[in-house]
Design a protein around this motif. Structure first.
Motif, PDB file in Angstrom:
ATOM      1  N   HIS A 174      -7.748  -8.257   6.392  1.00  0.00           N
ATOM      2  CA  HIS A 174      -7.418  -8.055   7.851  1.00  0.00           C
ATOM      3  C   HIS A 174      -8.625  -8.151   9.290  1.00  0.00           C
ATOM      4  O   HIS A 174      -9.434  -7.458   8.701  1.00  0.00           O
ATOM      5  CB  HIS A 174      -6.582  -7.170   8.388  1.00  0.00           C
ATOM      6  CG  HIS A 174      -7.028  -6.058   7.962  1.00  0.00           C
ATOM      7  ND1 HIS A 174      -7.431  -5.214   7.835  1.00  0.00           N
ATOM      8  CD2 HIS A 174      -5.963  -5.062   5.957  1.00  0.00           C
ATOM      9  CE1 HIS A 174      -7.596  -4.297   6.907  1.00  0.00           C
ATOM     10  NE2 HIS A 174      -7.048  -5.035   5.932  1.00  0.00           N
ATOM     11  N   ARG A 204       0.746  -1.089   0.473  1.00  0.00           N
ATOM     12  CA  ARG A 204       0.481   0.032  -0.068  1.00  0.00           C
ATOM     13  C   ARG A 204       0.786   1.130   0.006  1.00  0.00           C
ATOM     14  O   ARG A 204       1.384   1.073   0.720  1.00  0.00           O
ATOM     15  CB  ARG A 204      -1.094   0.037   0.929  1.00  0.00           C
ATOM     16  CG  ARG A 204      -1.912  -0.666   0.997  1.00  0.00           C
ATOM     17  CD  ARG A 204      -3.058  -1.099   0.739  1.00  0.00           C
ATOM     18  NE  ARG A 204      -3.769  -2.142   0.235  1.00  0.00           N
ATOM     19  CZ  ARG A 204      -3.897  -3.501  -0.134  1.00  0.00           C
ATOM     20  NH1 ARG A 204      -2.995  -3.618  -0.704  1.00  0.00           N
ATOM     21  NH2 ARG A 204      -4.802  -4.128   0.181  1.00  0.00           N
ATOM     22  N   HIS A 250      -9.579  -7.812   0.132  1.00  0.00           N
ATOM     23  CA  HIS A 250      -9.975  -6.023  -0.734  1.00  0.00           C
ATOM     24  C   HIS A 250      -8.097  -6.173  -1.302  1.00  0.00           C
ATOM     25  O   HIS A 250      -7.227  -6.070  -0.375  1.00  0.00           O
ATOM     26  CB  HIS A 250     -10.274  -5.342   0.858  1.00  0.00           C
ATOM     27  CG  HIS A 250      -9.634  -4.787   1.258  1.00  0.00           C
ATOM     28  ND1 HIS A 250      -9.712  -5.847   2.629  1.00  0.00           N
ATOM     29  CD2 HIS A 250      -8.283  -3.892   1.573  1.00  0.00           C
ATOM     30  CE1 HIS A 250      -8.675  -5.156   3.811  1.00  0.00           C
ATOM     31  NE2 HIS A 250      -8.312  -3.874   2.963  1.00  0.00           N
ATOM     32  N   HIS A 252      -5.534  -8.109   1.314  1.00  0.00           N
ATOM     33  CA  HIS A 252      -5.416  -9.375   2.242  1.00  0.00           C
ATOM     34  C   HIS A 252      -6.975  -8.698   2.951  1.00  0.00           C
ATOM     35  O   HIS A 252      -7.915  -8.445   1.760  1.00  0.00           O
ATOM     36  CB  HIS A 252      -4.122  -8.146   2.734  1.00  0.00           C
ATOM     37  CG  HIS A 252      -4.377  -6.797   2.617  1.00  0.00           C
ATOM     38  ND1 HIS A 252      -3.223  -6.207   3.109  1.00  0.00           N
ATOM     39  CD2 HIS A 252      -5.069  -5.785   3.251  1.00  0.00           C
ATOM     40  CE1 HIS A 252      -3.515  -5.488   3.110  1.00  0.00           C
ATOM     41  NE2 HIS A 252      -4.767  -4.982   2.932  1.00  0.00           N
TER      42      HIS A 252
HETATM   43 FE   FE2 Z   1      -6.370  -3.298   3.661  1.00  0.00          FE
END
Ligand code: FE2
Ligand code: GTQ
Length: 326
Positions: free
Chosen positions: A110, A74, A150, A108
């Motif tokens: 979370h 990211r 996502h 990923h």
């Molecule tokens: Fe994320």
């Protein structure tokens, strides 16, 4: 130090002697109050603050030259409260993120809940949430709740910029942190749906604000994205709303036991929060930590996107409204 026996503790002849022995049994005299455990009102550790989108954009454009999504996963800039080193407020962290044409940011999942408000994007920017491809255009809001896969992509010709908001500091505090990279690196589109509960378009927001504004002629209109307060909030930990300030309008002053992050979806204005006076324009981010008296004003008109941890405070019985100073 050797651990004192029950008898040795019982035979302590003075408080000083007792205190000296307590450390070795990992006990502390609550009455001696070495550090207070209770206080009369919230300490307001975090500070009101504003972040400039223009500066973030400059920094992200440099990062675009200097690091790719292969390495970074990211490309984001964390908005750190001046009172700390990571979080934007006690429970919420915000970040600007940018993805360049042709890039993909790996999928990923979370446990922290996340959402984004798109600031600048042209057709081609998208997020895939649990297999569903959602386009990202300015003013759109996209949710990625707890444990949803996502990943982001950009098939357009321009860099896409948005604001991420996550409950990571709350998850760090409570410790249920789990994270998993996607087994295929980038999740493929596999679901085609007409309307997603994960997606709030800017067009719908504008239409709903216009309707709400027609009903509330003097006060700024506020609409919930996905439910507020006692209704089901969009995410378990965060409630979302859009507030429209018509030219010269100001919000009713508030002092609430909940943290708020505001993203400027449109227009410009100022926020008075505690002793701070913060000026902002489109794309900027304002944090108003809990229990800070605050009011927003706009001369030219504005739309503020509000993210608040009110659902957490409400579910736990801690939500309070105080008497605002403004
Ligand atoms: Fe994320
Ligand atoms: O886009 O998935 O700013 O997982 C921080 C953590 C964005 C994301 C952030 C993340 C993401």
């Amino acid at each position: 130090m050797i651990s004192p026996t029950p008898l040795e503790l019982a035979q302590s002849g003075s408080l000083e002697e007792l205190y000296g022995k307590l450390g070795a049994v990992r006990m502390g005299a609550g009455w001696a109050k070495p550090t207070p455990s209770l206080w009369a009102e919230p300490k307001k550790t975090f500070l009101p603050f504003v972040w400039s989108y223009a500066k973030a954009k400059g920094a992200l454009d440099a990062a675009g030259r200097l690091i790719n999504t292969e390495l970074a996963e990211r490309r984001n800039l964390i908005l750190q409260n001046p009172a700390g080193d990571y979080a934007t407020s006690r429970t919420i962290v915000a970040a600007y993120q940018m993805i360049m044409p042709g890039e993909k940011a790996r999928s990923h999942r979370h446990t922290p809940n996340a959402l984004r408000l798109i600031i600048d994007a042209e057709p081609g920017a998208y997020t895939i949430v649990n297999g569903e491809k959602l386009t990202m255009m300015p003013g759109d809001v996209v949710l990625t709740p707890n444990w949803c896969w996502h990943g982001h992509g950009n098939e357009g010709g321009a860099c896409a910029y948005w604001l991420d908001v996550l409950d990571v500091p709350l998850v760090q505090l409570l410790e249920p942190m789990f994270f998993e990279p996607h087994p295929d690196d980038f999740e493929k589109e596999s679901v085609v749906a007409n309307a997603s509960p994960m997606y709030f378009s800017w067009a719908d927001t504008q239409r709903r604000l216009a309707e709400a504004g027609a009903r509330s002629n003097r006060q700024p209109a506020e609409i919930a994205l996905g439910g507020l307060g006692r209704e089901k909030s969009a995410l378990a930990t965060m409630a979302l709303s859009m507030i429209e300030l018509k030219p010269k309008q100001s919000t009713a002053p508030r002092k609430v036991m909940a943290n708020s992050v505001f993203g400027v979806a449109n227009g410009s204005g100022t926020t008075e929060a505690g002793d701070a006076r913060l000026s902002w324009s489109r794309g900027d981010v304002i944090v108003v930590p809990a229990w800070q008296s605050h009011v927003h004003r706009s001369d030219e008109g504005a739309v503020l996107f509000r993210v608040t941890d009110e659902p957490v405070m409400e579910k736990l019985g801690f939500l309070r409204e105080g008497k605002p100073a403004h």
